[in-house]
Design a protein around this motif. Structure first.
Motif, mmCIF file in Angstrom:
data_model
loop_
_atom_site.group_PDB
_atom_site.id
_atom_site.type_symbol
_atom_site.label_atom_id
_atom_site.label_comp_id
_atom_site.label_asym_id
_atom_site.label_seq_id
_atom_site.Cartn_x
_atom_site.Cartn_y
_atom_site.Cartn_z
ATOM 1 N N ASN A 82 75.861 16.349 -5.112
ATOM 2 C CA ASN A 82 75.235 16.801 -6.647
ATOM 3 C C ASN A 82 73.849 16.268 -5.899
ATOM 4 N N LYS A 93 75.881 14.980 -12.417
ATOM 5 C CA LYS A 93 76.740 16.108 -13.185
ATOM 6 C C LYS A 93 78.445 14.971 -13.010
ATOM 7 N N ASP A 197 75.031 14.387 -20.179
ATOM 8 C CA ASP A 197 74.359 15.994 -20.343
ATOM 9 C C ASP A 197 73.702 16.054 -20.881
#
Length: 529
Positions: A82, A93, A197
């Motif tokens: 990531n 994520k 998120d």
């Protein structure tokens, strides 16, 4: 062949010939002996002359990533994958879920960071250590989750991100984790990731529902803190939940909001259907106030998310009717209450002063709403129940005289053609129920709404009109006779009678949430009459 300009009077014509070639590794040959090379051949002079070969410069690869610890665990693998992502949401994520998922098999702390530098930019060992420390402590973006177990252990998880690196940290202090602790922590992994998120989206939004759904017999409290960059500005979010309270506060470039819920009075909490109906009623009022006061849609969206999530999925009450100070309310009592726990909530937009010729005129929006309830008495047969709801909106905004035109106010009088509107609205609702020796003595619902709208019209900088329009409405519904008759007929009602009475109570309950618009309240009064 085309000639180019002569190089002196006696020089021959120059015929350029340029050719670019790439050598490729042959199938099955050693890559070390057949490395690809780019070169350009430039021929000066007549065709067939000797050639000079110039090798084109190739881009240098980035420095290898700098890791705090050498590890191949699941969290480190995610961080490595990531770290070069283009958005914060992609950088974080699945990492939050993986951190809590560690407790399936682990019960100790964990620390890791990775930094990626461009070619030739590696800072050196001493500076790397300093940068790793800063990445853990003061990154550009940081989200932390703190969980207190009933047994006393404290678990803290932190994710940090900068342009060059990612860092995570897990600490377990003040005790050790039991198997049930680790199981409860692991169950929150998906909820933690959903919260991450939502907060790292652009624009950010609230997704905290899952963090309210924990086993209060194992986990005492859950706290989340986030500081994330949104278009260069910091958005700060603080969330807390335990068996008695829930709250979320947020501040950012558009403004601030707060929702706090008090779960300490379980007697007033209604069925899931009543709660859903009340939340829908409140959200409808919020939409109305946003439109009336020209509130920012994204800020109000976060406020609505926070309100809904803090007032959903209340924990199962451990209190039982019959205990000292605890009352059991019947269907008639609940029909006059919203079914929600008590709360306070507010949203305030950062004021803007867009008119240089009238610095006292602001574009602003401030709204607060609350519910407070009381269940008192010296016993179940002598109880008194009250519930008060209120809301207050103050707002101001500028509009062009011609709808659809863009308003740009300057010190030039030619730009000073606009309406300036100021709003001041209030609404309230009061439910009151009382019993004396088991006999119902009071059952009423009182609601009111008042509005004030002041509109000033300016043409070429001159005030041409100044009009204030007030409006108000109120009504009182007394259900005493109706409720007493129904209660006295309890033993003689048929199943059809019971069904009809349930519909009546549901209809009454649908009007418990206050109405902010006096015109709508007048219509509600007519329908109830």
């Amino acid at each position: 062949m085309t000639n180019v300009s002569s190089l002196g009077t006696s020089s021959p014509a120059v015929s350029p010939s340029v050719q670019t070639n790439k050598t490729a590794t042959a199938a099955g040959s050693s890559s070390a002996q057949n490395a690809a090379q780019s070169f350009t051949t430039v021929t000066l002079g007549q065709s067939g002359g000797s050639a000079q070969v110039y090798t084109l410069p190739t881009a240098k690869p980035p420095e290898p990533p700098v890791w705090e610890n050498t590890s191949s665990d699941a969290v480190s693998k995610l961080m490595g994958a990531n770290n070069n992502a283009s958005t914060l949401a992609l950088r974080f994520k699945d990492i939050g879920a993986a951190l809590l998922g560690r407790f399936d098999t682990e019960s100790t702390g964990f620390s890791q960071s990775v930094m990626q530098f461009a070619s030739g930019m590696a800072p050196g060992n001493a500076l790397e250590t300093t940068m790793q420390s800063q990445l853990h402590k003061t990154p550009d973006n940081q989200i932390s989750l703190s969980i207190q177990t009933v047994g006393g252990a404290q678990v803290e998880l932190t994710l940090g991100s900068t342009d060059t690196g990612l860092a995570v940290d897990v600490k377990v202090t003040k005790g050790t984790l039991s198997d049930s602790d680790r199981e409860a922590l692991s169950k929150l992994s998906g909820a933690f990731q959903k919260a991450i998120d939502g907060l790292t989206a652009n624009p950010p939004h609230m997704d905290l529902t899952g963090l309210t759904q924990f086993d209060t017999t194992v986990l005492a409290s859950v706290d989340l803190h986030a500081s994330v960059k949104v278009n260069g500005d910091s958005q700060i979010i603080d969330f807390h939940a335990d068996s008695k309270t829930r709250s979320v506060n947020s501040s950012g470039p558009m403004g601030a909001m707060k929702v706090a819920v008090d779960l300490s009075n379980p007697a007033i909490i209604g069925t899931a259907k009543q709660q859903a109906q009340a939340i829908a009623g409140y959200l409808k009022q919020f939409d109305y106030e946003q439109t009336r006061g020209h509130g920012d849609a994204s800020l109000m969206g976060m406020f609505k998310d926070a309100f809904s999530q803090m007032n959903s999925n209340y924990p199962a009450s451990q209190q039982q009717a019959g205990m000292p100070g605890v009352f059991k309310l019947n269907a008639e009592d609940h029909s006059l209450l919203t079914g929600l726990a008590d709360f306070t909530a507010s949203v305030t937009q950062n004021s803007q002063f867009s008119n240089p010729m009238h610095s006292n005129e602001s574009d602003s929006f401030a709204y607060d709403v609350s519910q407070s309830s009381s269940v008192k008495g010296n016993g179940q047969l002598n109880r008194a129940i009250t519930q008060h709801q209120q809301s207050h909106l103050t707002a101001s905004y500028h509009e062009p005289l011609t709808p659809g035109l863009q308003l740009k106010l300057t010190t030039d009088k030619n730009s000073q053609n606009y309406y300036y509107t100021q709003i001041d609205d209030r609404a309230s609702s009061d439910a009151s129920i009382a019993y004396d020796l088991g006999a119902l003595t009071k059952a009423s619902l009182t609601q009111s709404a008042s509005q004030s709208k002041r509109v000033q019209k300016y043409v070429m900088g001159n005030l041409e009109s100044d009009v204030t329009t007030p409006s108000s409405s109120s009504w009182v519904m007394d259900y005493l006779i109706q409720f007493k008759a129904a209660q006295s007929a309890n033993n003689n009602r048929t199943s059809q009678d019971n069904y009809s009475w349930e519909l009546t109570l549901a209809s009454i309950n649908s009007m418990t949430v206050f109405q902010a618009d006096p015109a709508q309240l007048s219509g509600r009064k007519s329908a109830a009459s």
